[in-house]
Design an enzyme around this catalytic site. Structure first.
Site, PDB file in Angstrom:
ATOM      1  N   ASP A 135      -3.914   0.021   6.594  1.00  0.00           N
ATOM      2  CA  ASP A 135      -3.671  -1.372   6.985  1.00  0.00           C
ATOM      3  C   ASP A 135      -4.516  -1.850   8.155  1.00  0.00           C
ATOM      4  OD1 ASP A 135      -2.495   0.173   8.932  1.00  0.00           O
ATOM      5  OD2 ASP A 135      -0.652  -1.000   9.049  1.00  0.00           O
ATOM      6  N   GLU A 136      -5.585  -1.156   8.490  1.00  0.00           N
ATOM      7  CA  GLU A 136      -6.339  -1.499   9.702  1.00  0.00           C
ATOM      8  C   GLU A 136      -7.809  -1.158   9.537  1.00  0.00           C
ATOM      9  OE1 GLU A 136      -6.267  -0.200  14.448  1.00  0.00           O
ATOM     10  OE2 GLU A 136      -4.599   0.281  13.134  1.00  0.00           O
TER      11      GLU A 136
END
Length: 396
Positions: A135-136
């Protein structure tokens, strides 16, 4: 990405938006099973159609207060975070803080699909991207046309808009001269925020923050810093380098001084080879190798198959295979073995990991089990094995 695992679930269940939702526990059950129960409870309603899941009544979803087990929260919506619920928190503790929260399991397949989608969307705009997990990412704006406009805000808005159009999800972006400050800035205005931090903003925006906000300062280091009266990044910056080295070691002490002054020369790396791949699971109850042999064996086989699938999907082979166990007293043991050839075959992983299990104490109850494959190489780039002398080859 903002509350990524929870946001993925809200795409499926939009009726839960704005409510406290916690993601964690076991794997997702088939939605078909939920619809079967719905037809039993609400036989008068039509549960056909693509929008069936979005029409499930809110009171039909399980509440956190009914949870019993040892799972942990993967993430929580911002409505749940207002009650103190956070990632990696035990679900039993989260239930005490926010019993009314809705509990949903993780849908890993959907999370990975949307993760690949939002990253490919970014690369179409700014191709120099470093993957930092599901998610990053870090993005280098330097040579992107328009990347410097409004201090990077214009491009950040474009990325946010494009991700939302592609996935329906929001993200928060921090723009700064380096990765250290950009990471911290990305947390300033969540959700769906953009924060710009220039080099001369250090004293105003970074120094007032708790040291724990620095990526790389964990709970133990933070507790030690506080023991010396250092609570903020600014207070850390005022300590002399030799004092930090004396109390925190040569490497870590020097690093603390650099980050307190906002210095970070790490480049955005578009390629990074994994050191190993692993899968592990924490059981809802402690299992015993003899009394729970069938259940434990099935879980062990599934973990081996999942690791092998990860290797195959990502194009790697490995030759060091190992296991990890956490006993009921939280003691962790690991064992591994290195075979004479590279593999991504699930049967080979299962066989070698099974041999590793024979080297640990299986008379105690087990809380966690994991399987790992290391010494990786890309498929097609496997280094040649050294030849053994003929006389030794005949002996073995």
């Amino acid at each position: 990405m903002d509350a990524f695992f929870a946001s993925v679930e809200l795409l499926r269940y939009p009726q839960l938006k704005g409510l406290p939702v916690v993601i964690g526990g076991g794997r997702r059950r088939d939605d078909d099973q939920m619809l079967v129960r719905l037809r039993e409870v609400y036989p008068e309603r039509d549960w056909s159609g693509d929008d069936a899941l979005s029409r499930i009544p809110v009171d039909f979803f399980p509440r956190l207060e009914t949870y019993a087990g040892r799972g942990v929260a993967t993430t929580a919506t911002y409505a749940a975070r207002q009650f103190g619920v956070g990632s990696a928190m035990g679900l039993m503790k989260a239930a005490k803080l926010c019993p009314q929260a809705i509990l949903l399991p993780v849908d890993f397949d959907e999370v990975r699909r949307i993760s690949r989608l939002f990253k490919s969307t970014i690369r179409e705009i700014a191709p120099v991207v470093e993957d930092r997990g599901v998610d990053e990412v870090y993005i280098d704006f330097t040579n992107v046309p328009g990347g410097q406009r409004e201090g990077g805000r214009t491009l950040a808005r474009l990325i946010q808009k494009s991700i939302h159009q592609a996935t329906g999800l929001t993200c928060s972006i921090g723009v700064a001269p380096n990765k250290l400050i950009a990471k911290m800035a990305s947390e300033f205005n969540k959700p769906n925020g953009i924060s710009i931090v220039h080099a001369d903003d250090l004293e105003q925006l970074i120094w007032p923050l708790p040291c724990r906000k620095i990526n790389g300062v964990g709970p133990k280091a933070d507790a030690k810093l506080q023991g010396h009266g250092i609570h903020t990044v600014g207070e850390l910056a005022q300590r002399e380098p030799h004092w930090l080295v004396e109390h925190f070691g040569k490497s870590y002490g020097a690093w603390l001084h650099e980050v307190a002054w906002g210095r970070d020369d790490r480049p955005v790396q578009t390629e990074s080879e994994p050191v190993s791949m692993s899968r592990e699971t924490t059981f809802e109850r402690d299992l015993h190798a003899v009394r729970d042999r069938n259940e434990l064996g099935a879980i062990f086989t599934r973990l081996c198959e999942q690791v092998a699938d990860d290797l195959q999907r990502k194009g790697y082979v490995g030759k060091t295979i190992g296991v990890k166990l956490r006993y009921d007293n939280f003691q962790i043991v690991t064992r591994d073995t290195t075979i004479d050839h590279f593999t991504q075959d699930p049967a080979t992983v299962r066989r070698q990991a099974g041999l590793c299990l024979k080297r640990v104490d299986l008379t105690r109850r087990i809380r966690l089990l994991g399987v790992r494959v290391g010494t990786l190489a890309k498929v097609g780039e496997v280094p040649p094995e050294p030849e053994r002398p003929p006389e030794i080859a005949q002996l073995f």
